[in-house]
Design a protein around this motif. Structure first.
Motif, mmCIF file in Angstrom:
data_model
loop_
_atom_site.group_PDB
_atom_site.id
_atom_site.type_symbol
_atom_site.label_atom_id
_atom_site.label_comp_id
_atom_site.label_asym_id
_atom_site.label_seq_id
_atom_site.Cartn_x
_atom_site.Cartn_y
_atom_site.Cartn_z
ATOM 1 N N SER A 100 -52.369 -23.442 -10.623
ATOM 2 C CA SER A 100 -51.659 -22.983 -10.326
ATOM 3 C C SER A 100 -50.865 -22.377 -8.956
ATOM 4 O O SER A 100 -51.557 -21.064 -9.499
ATOM 5 N N ASN A 101 -49.913 -22.878 -8.403
ATOM 6 C CA ASN A 101 -49.423 -22.024 -7.589
ATOM 7 C C ASN A 101 -47.856 -23.396 -7.346
ATOM 8 O O ASN A 101 -47.510 -24.107 -8.098
ATOM 9 N N ASN A 102 -46.881 -22.519 -6.469
ATOM 10 C CA ASN A 102 -45.761 -23.094 -6.312
ATOM 11 C C ASN A 102 -45.729 -24.053 -5.556
ATOM 12 O O ASN A 102 -44.547 -24.865 -6.065
ATOM 13 N N GLN A 103 -46.729 -24.789 -5.083
ATOM 14 C CA GLN A 103 -46.717 -26.028 -4.330
ATOM 15 C C GLN A 103 -48.032 -26.742 -5.137
ATOM 16 O O GLN A 103 -47.413 -28.053 -4.797
ATOM 17 N N GLU A 104 -48.921 -26.291 -5.545
ATOM 18 C CA GLU A 104 -49.773 -28.011 -6.406
ATOM 19 C C GLU A 104 -50.597 -26.864 -7.672
ATOM 20 O O GLU A 104 -50.354 -25.439 -7.615
ATOM 21 N N ILE A 105 -50.853 -27.771 -8.018
ATOM 22 C CA ILE A 105 -52.132 -27.619 -9.347
ATOM 23 C C ILE A 105 -53.235 -27.991 -8.920
ATOM 24 O O ILE A 105 -53.514 -28.947 -8.345
ATOM 25 N N THR A 106 -54.434 -27.441 -9.771
ATOM 26 C CA THR A 106 -56.012 -27.797 -9.753
ATOM 27 C C THR A 106 -55.967 -28.296 -10.470
ATOM 28 O O THR A 106 -56.362 -27.244 -11.784
ATOM 29 N N ILE A 107 -56.700 -29.686 -10.881
ATOM 30 C CA ILE A 107 -57.507 -29.928 -12.938
ATOM 31 C C ILE A 107 -58.960 -30.301 -12.495
ATOM 32 O O ILE A 107 -59.058 -30.444 -10.741
ATOM 33 N N GLU A 108 -59.938 -30.312 -13.325
ATOM 34 C CA GLU A 108 -61.058 -30.171 -13.724
ATOM 35 C C GLU A 108 -61.130 -31.485 -14.390
ATOM 36 O O GLU A 108 -60.331 -31.827 -15.505
ATOM 37 N N VAL A 109 -61.473 -32.835 -13.674
ATOM 38 C CA VAL A 109 -61.776 -34.037 -14.131
ATOM 39 C C VAL A 109 -62.903 -34.834 -14.748
ATOM 40 O O VAL A 109 -63.759 -33.978 -13.662
ATOM 41 N N LYS A 110 -63.591 -34.965 -15.199
ATOM 42 C CA LYS A 110 -64.536 -35.873 -15.592
ATOM 43 C C LYS A 110 -64.840 -37.061 -14.951
ATOM 44 O O LYS A 110 -64.050 -37.806 -15.535
ATOM 45 N N LYS A 111 -65.988 -37.340 -14.094
ATOM 46 C CA LYS A 111 -66.039 -39.263 -13.495
ATOM 47 C C LYS A 111 -67.606 -39.011 -14.336
ATOM 48 O O LYS A 111 -68.224 -38.833 -14.318
ATOM 49 N N LYS A 112 -67.387 -40.595 -15.132
ATOM 50 C CA LYS A 112 -68.662 -41.433 -14.826
ATOM 51 C C LYS A 112 -69.256 -41.760 -13.845
ATOM 52 O O LYS A 112 -68.279 -42.463 -12.686
ATOM 53 N N ILE A 113 -70.162 -41.230 -13.178
ATOM 54 C CA ILE A 113 -70.154 -42.672 -11.998
ATOM 55 C C ILE A 113 -72.157 -42.990 -12.188
ATOM 56 O O ILE A 113 -72.889 -42.399 -12.620
ATOM 57 N N LYS A 114 -72.872 -44.092 -11.211
ATOM 58 C CA LYS A 114 -74.201 -44.556 -11.277
ATOM 59 C C LYS A 114 -74.762 -43.948 -10.218
ATOM 60 O O LYS A 114 -74.472 -43.983 -8.784
ATOM 61 N N GLU A 115 -75.492 -43.605 -10.971
ATOM 62 C CA GLU A 115 -76.485 -42.877 -9.435
ATOM 63 C C GLU A 115 -77.672 -44.172 -9.538
ATOM 64 O O GLU A 115 -77.957 -45.049 -9.922
ATOM 65 N N GLU A 116 -77.578 -43.945 -7.346
ATOM 66 C CA GLU A 116 -78.393 -45.323 -7.042
ATOM 67 C C GLU A 116 -80.012 -45.034 -7.766
ATOM 68 O O GLU A 116 -80.734 -44.012 -8.162
ATOM 69 N N GLY A 117 -80.354 -46.478 -7.875
ATOM 70 C CA GLY A 117 -81.869 -46.485 -8.553
ATOM 71 C C GLY A 117 -82.039 -45.973 -9.709
ATOM 72 O O GLY A 117 -82.789 -46.071 -10.601
ATOM 73 N N LYS A 118 -80.700 -45.954 -10.810
ATOM 74 C CA LYS A 118 -80.200 -45.211 -12.252
ATOM 75 C C LYS A 118 -79.785 -47.137 -12.852
ATOM 76 O O LYS A 118 -78.837 -47.015 -11.801
ATOM 77 N N LYS A 119 -80.031 -46.643 -13.936
ATOM 78 C CA LYS A 119 -79.320 -47.460 -14.862
ATOM 79 C C LYS A 119 -77.774 -46.771 -15.471
ATOM 80 O O LYS A 119 -77.636 -47.610 -15.683
ATOM 81 N N LYS A 120 -78.493 -45.686 -16.145
ATOM 82 C CA LYS A 120 -77.478 -44.793 -16.886
ATOM 83 C C LYS A 120 -76.758 -43.941 -16.019
ATOM 84 O O LYS A 120 -76.697 -43.464 -15.080
ATOM 85 N N LYS A 121 -75.429 -44.428 -16.688
ATOM 86 C CA LYS A 121 -73.947 -43.367 -16.294
ATOM 87 C C LYS A 121 -74.425 -41.471 -16.105
ATOM 88 O O LYS A 121 -74.926 -41.029 -16.793
#
Length: 129
Positions: free
Chosen positions: A84-105
């Protein structure tokens, strides 16, 4: 100060604020006001644990903690506050994506930078894990 002369003051500091700090500030304010001239109600407290953060200094206190962020555009994110600073913040988020050629995210982590002016509200999230 509300129309009914209710004075509500929230205090905070990098070290936190104690009940005694609230009492001392309340007494200082009351000694400066005259109840004979004006009736008022005074409430001095600290922000609640789940209250939205209001100033950049509060963000600094919770770096490394879970937060929920609401953007002005309605979008929301939950993640870990990384910076965090006086202009912006940075957050780490978790996302689920589907990999090409795989069934499970798969779950990936992504860093998101958000300008303070784009934030509608940000709250610390409590985790009991």
């Amino acid at each position: 100060i509300s129309a009914g002369n209710k004075i509500k003051l929230e205090i905070d500091s990098m070290k936190g604020a104690s009940v005694q700090d609230c009492v001392n500030i309340s007494r200082l304010i009351e000694s400066s006001l005259d109840r004979e001239k004006e009736d008022f109600e005074l409430e001095v407290s600290t922000p609640g644990l789940l209250s939205p953060l209001k100033v950049p200094e509060q963000f600094q206190k919770i770096i490394g903690k879970n937060v929920e962020l609401s953007h002005n555009n309605g979008e929301t994110h939950k993640g870990i506050l990384l910076d965090s600073n006086n202009q912006e913040i940075t957050i780490e988020v978790k996302k689920k994506i589907k990999e090409e050629g795989k069934k499970k995210k798969i779950e990936i982590k992504e860093e998101i930078k958000v300008l303070l002016t784009d934030i509608k509200a940000i709250k610390q999230q409590i985790s009991f894990k």
